[in-house]
Motif scaffolding. Sequence first.
Motif, PDB file in Angstrom:
ATOM      1  N   GLU A  56       0.865  -1.174   0.000  1.00 13.34           N
ATOM      2  CA  GLU A  56       0.000   0.000   0.000  1.00 13.34           C
ATOM      3  C   GLU A  56       0.907   1.230   0.000  1.00 13.34           C
ATOM      4  OE1 GLU A  56      -2.938  -0.905  -0.335  1.00 13.34           O
ATOM      5  OE2 GLU A  56      -2.759  -2.975   0.348  1.00 13.34           O
ATOM      6  N   PRO A  57       0.359   2.364  -0.431  1.00  8.67           N
ATOM      7  CA  PRO A  57       1.207   3.555  -0.479  1.00  8.67           C
ATOM      8  C   PRO A  57       1.892   3.853   0.860  1.00  8.67           C
ATOM      9  CG  PRO A  57      -1.079   4.061  -1.103  1.00  8.67           C
ATOM     10  CD  PRO A  57      -0.970   2.589  -0.996  1.00  8.67           C
ATOM     11  N   TRP A  58       1.155   3.666   1.942  1.00  7.21           N
ATOM     12  CA  TRP A  58       1.741   3.979   3.251  1.00  7.21           C
ATOM     13  C   TRP A  58       2.829   2.971   3.638  1.00  7.21           C
ATOM     14  CZ3 TRP A  58      -3.376   3.678   2.010  1.00  7.21           C
ATOM     15  CH2 TRP A  58      -4.030   2.473   2.247  1.00  7.21           C
ATOM     16  N   ASP A  59       2.810   1.795   3.020  1.00  9.87           N
ATOM     17  CA  ASP A  59       3.899   0.844   3.263  1.00  9.87           C
ATOM     18  C   ASP A  59       5.123   1.189   2.420  1.00  9.87           C
ATOM     19  OD1 ASP A  59       2.249  -0.584   4.949  1.00  9.87           O
ATOM     20  OD2 ASP A  59       1.457  -1.807   3.310  1.00  9.87           O
ATOM     21  N   ILE A  60       4.855   1.693   1.238  1.00  6.92           N
ATOM     22  CA  ILE A  60       5.941   2.109   0.350  1.00  6.92           C
ATOM     23  C   ILE A  60       6.780   3.173   1.047  1.00  6.92           C
ATOM     24  CG2 ILE A  60       6.471   3.295  -1.816  1.00  6.92           C
ATOM     25  CD1 ILE A  60       3.998   1.955  -3.016  1.00  6.92           C
ATOM     26  N   GLN A  61       6.092   4.047   1.715  1.00  7.61           N
ATOM     27  CA  GLN A  61       6.732   5.094   2.486  1.00  7.61           C
ATOM     28  C   GLN A  61       7.840   4.526   3.376  1.00  7.61           C
ATOM     29  OE1 GLN A  61       4.820   8.478   5.219  1.00  7.61           O
ATOM     30  NE2 GLN A  61       3.385   6.967   4.521  1.00  7.61           N
ATOM     31  N   LEU A 121      -1.194   8.828 -11.443  1.00  8.90           N
ATOM     32  CA  LEU A 121      -2.213   7.918 -10.921  1.00  8.90           C
ATOM     33  C   LEU A 121      -2.623   8.357  -9.519  1.00  8.90           C
ATOM     34  CD1 LEU A 121       0.314   5.880 -12.233  1.00  8.90           C
ATOM     35  CD2 LEU A 121      -1.752   4.490 -12.387  1.00  8.90           C
ATOM     36  N   VAL A 122      -3.844   8.036  -9.188  1.00  7.75           N
ATOM     37  CA  VAL A 122      -4.367   8.345  -7.856  1.00  7.75           C
ATOM     38  C   VAL A 122      -4.711   7.031  -7.174  1.00  7.75           C
ATOM     39  CG1 VAL A 122      -6.132   9.625  -6.579  1.00  7.75           C
ATOM     40  CG2 VAL A 122      -5.381  10.426  -8.815  1.00  7.75           C
ATOM     41  N   PHE A 123      -4.447   6.976  -5.882  1.00  5.59           N
ATOM     42  CA  PHE A 123      -4.783   5.759  -5.154  1.00  5.59           C
ATOM     43  C   PHE A 123      -6.200   5.853  -4.608  1.00  5.59           C
ATOM     44  CE2 PHE A 123      -4.787   2.839  -1.520  1.00  5.59           C
ATOM     45  CZ  PHE A 123      -4.305   1.702  -2.150  1.00  5.59           C
ATOM     46  N   SER A 134      -8.007   8.755  -2.485  1.00  3.12           N
ATOM     47  CA  SER A 134      -7.134   9.176  -1.399  1.00  3.12           C
ATOM     48  C   SER A 134      -6.270  10.336  -1.874  1.00  3.12           C
ATOM     49  CB  SER A 134      -6.243   8.020  -0.953  1.00  3.12           C
ATOM     50  OG  SER A 134      -5.214   7.812  -1.904  1.00  3.12           O
ATOM     51  N   ASP A 135      -5.411  10.806  -1.007  1.00  4.07           N
ATOM     52  CA  ASP A 135      -4.505  11.900  -1.362  1.00  4.07           C
ATOM     53  C   ASP A 135      -3.195  11.397  -1.955  1.00  4.07           C
ATOM     54  OD1 ASP A 135      -6.209  13.873  -0.530  1.00  4.07           O
ATOM     55  OD2 ASP A 135      -5.460  13.861   1.524  1.00  4.07           O
ATOM     56  N   TRP A 136      -3.086  10.087  -2.079  1.00  2.00           N
ATOM     57  CA  TRP A 136      -1.828   9.534  -2.581  1.00  2.00           C
ATOM     58  C   TRP A 136      -1.777   9.632  -4.102  1.00  2.00           C
ATOM     59  CZ3 TRP A 136       2.351   8.511   0.123  1.00  2.00           C
ATOM     60  CH2 TRP A 136       2.212   8.309   1.503  1.00  2.00           C
ATOM     61  N   ILE A 137      -0.721  10.223  -4.577  1.00  2.00           N
ATOM     62  CA  ILE A 137      -0.536  10.398  -6.020  1.00  2.00           C
ATOM     63  C   ILE A 137       0.738   9.668  -6.425  1.00  2.00           C
ATOM     64  CG2 ILE A 137      -0.297  12.103  -7.867  1.00  2.00           C
ATOM     65  CD1 ILE A 137      -2.822  12.605  -6.388  1.00  2.00           C
ATOM     66  N   ARG A 174       7.283   7.655  -8.400  1.00  2.00           N
ATOM     67  CA  ARG A 174       7.428   8.558  -7.280  1.00  2.00           C
ATOM     68  C   ARG A 174       6.055   8.705  -6.669  1.00  2.00           C
ATOM     69  NH1 ARG A 174       6.268  13.942  -7.873  1.00  2.00           N
ATOM     70  NH2 ARG A 174       6.734  15.068  -5.996  1.00  2.00           N
ATOM     71  N   ILE A 175       5.934   8.497  -5.388  1.00  2.00           N
ATOM     72  CA  ILE A 175       4.629   8.738  -4.769  1.00  2.00           C
ATOM     73  C   ILE A 175       4.746   9.874  -3.765  1.00  2.00           C
ATOM     74  CG2 ILE A 175       3.748   6.397  -5.083  1.00  2.00           C
ATOM     75  CD1 ILE A 175       4.221   6.028  -2.015  1.00  2.00           C
ATOM     76  N   PHE A 176       3.664  10.570  -3.612  1.00  2.00           N
ATOM     77  CA  PHE A 176       3.613  11.666  -2.649  1.00  2.00           C
ATOM     78  C   PHE A 176       2.168  11.907  -2.286  1.00  2.00           C
ATOM     79  CE2 PHE A 176       2.074  14.920  -5.632  1.00  2.00           C
ATOM     80  CZ  PHE A 176       2.382  14.324  -6.846  1.00  2.00           C
TER      81      PHE A 176
END
Lengths: 378, 198
Positions: A56-61, A121-123, A134-137, A174-176
């Motif tokens: 998940e994006p927060w795991d990628i972090q 892309l948007v999550f 979500s706010d993850w891009i 790149r995610i942010f």
Amino acid sequence: MTENMSISVNGQSQVPPGFRFHPTEEELLHFYLRKKVSFERIDLDVIRDVDLNKLEPWDIQERCKIGTTPQNDWYFFSHKDKKYPTGTRTNRATAAGFWKATGRDKVIYSTGKRIGMRKTLVFYKGRAPHGQKSDWIMHEYRLDDSTSDTSVIKQVSNVMEEEAAQEEGWVVCRIFKKKNLNKTLDTPFSSSPISADTRNQMLSSCDEDTIDQTFHYMGRTCKEENVADNSARYLNYVHHDGFMKLPSLESPNSISSQNCYQPMITESEGSITNQMSCPLDPGLDNWATLDRLFAYQLNGQTETSRQLSCFPIDPTMTYCTPTDLHHDLRLPNLRSSFPLPSNRSYHGTQDYNNEIDLWNFTTRSSPDTLCHLSNTGA
Amino acid sequence: MAANLPPGFRFCPSDEELVVHFLHRKAALLPCHPDVIPDLDLHPYDPWELDGKALSEGKQCYFYSRRTQNRITSNGCWKPMVGHVEEPILASENNKLVGIKKYFIFYAAEGIKTNWIMEEYLLSEHCTSHGSSPSTKSSKTRARSKQDYSKWVICRVYERSCEEEDGGKELSCLDEVFLSLEDLDEISLNGQISSPNS
């Protein structure tokens, strides 16, 4: 070497204080991704491999931390796999949600030459089509092998082949998290970054300069976009008969997809077009404001009202204004080349949906859809 | 300078890093690692002369200077920016005040305002008196150390441009447009607006 500043990400050493990994798009593509695809060793494991379906994006972090410095964005390599053995669509679903492409791809240039493309892309949490945005891009960069002068021509003829070929292989991502201080619809006026003055000007003035400023404010990053190229690409989609027919084939609404482009061909000049850009702005948070805007337009400008009378005066109209705005402001010469009739009535919401579908089709067109097309194309 | 770092690493220090790592260590006569910020006197240099002398990263220049009231250069002077009060720099771990940031704007000789901005970082007074100065053995050293400690500043100079670039860091304008379109889409699907008939 006077100063030993080397770092080792996996060996837990740190990035020197004050330094951040802020690669340019060119560095990402030309240095990192190019090495990756050619199996060259990258000395420092700055960009790690990530299986997008597993994290998940927060795991990628967590996985893509560089040193211990605070980060606003995270970089990784990802190998794109086809969603279905026969298709070309990429599977970007995770356990908690999925990544959905938005907008259109941006061309990345290096010293004037096209070197790759960037997809945004948007999550969404949950499962399509009921995901919650979500706010993850994610910006997904892919190398472009056709870095020749003919690439523009290629876009015209070979959009589908090109897109299909691009759905496999290594990409660098790149995610942010999207900054929420602007561009949200439910932002109240008070928390808008736009000053009261600007807002009043926006609402009460048809002055071109003010509007230019507003537009500039909205799109500080516009400069980065290669507008001409992208727009040309977009127009190519529009002109492509196959694409034009796609949505109506499977749409229960059976609305001619041409309708959804209709606002783009209105002959509205600067003022109305620009005024209509306001709904995109975080400052305008409700439809009442919009109505006021339209009312103003109708009262204030005969020219405008004449044009507007072609349409039902409805807030949903504004759905298509961004593209409208875009073309009007930047491609006045191209606008006239639209072969579409301008006297169709306009049904905002549904058409808008179709337009988005169309986008998805164009960016992920698969043999399946092509098949449909050829079957029903007659 | 950063030759040993792989491509993509840039000097983008946070305010806190500038104060805590670079300014504090400089003032406390501790070795700065990496020692990347050069030591310049502010006065002689016009902002456009800093390139090549100061540490340049992108459009920003960094250098050490001394606390001074004299900010006259050969072709103009730095004046405090109106409407910008001193900005406190807090340590992220305990919210303790570690420094302050002041804003200046460069005026050319004829008093013409330019787009050159200088951010001057100082160690806070609080920091000076209660700071963790390493040499506190004798009152003499302490006095000298305090003097040293308070005289350094770090300057960050850049030319403000109305078209800020982010190198593709953020969403492009068109991305934003498409995202907000999807927002609108969601709202309409949720039935929060009336159906489009007239």
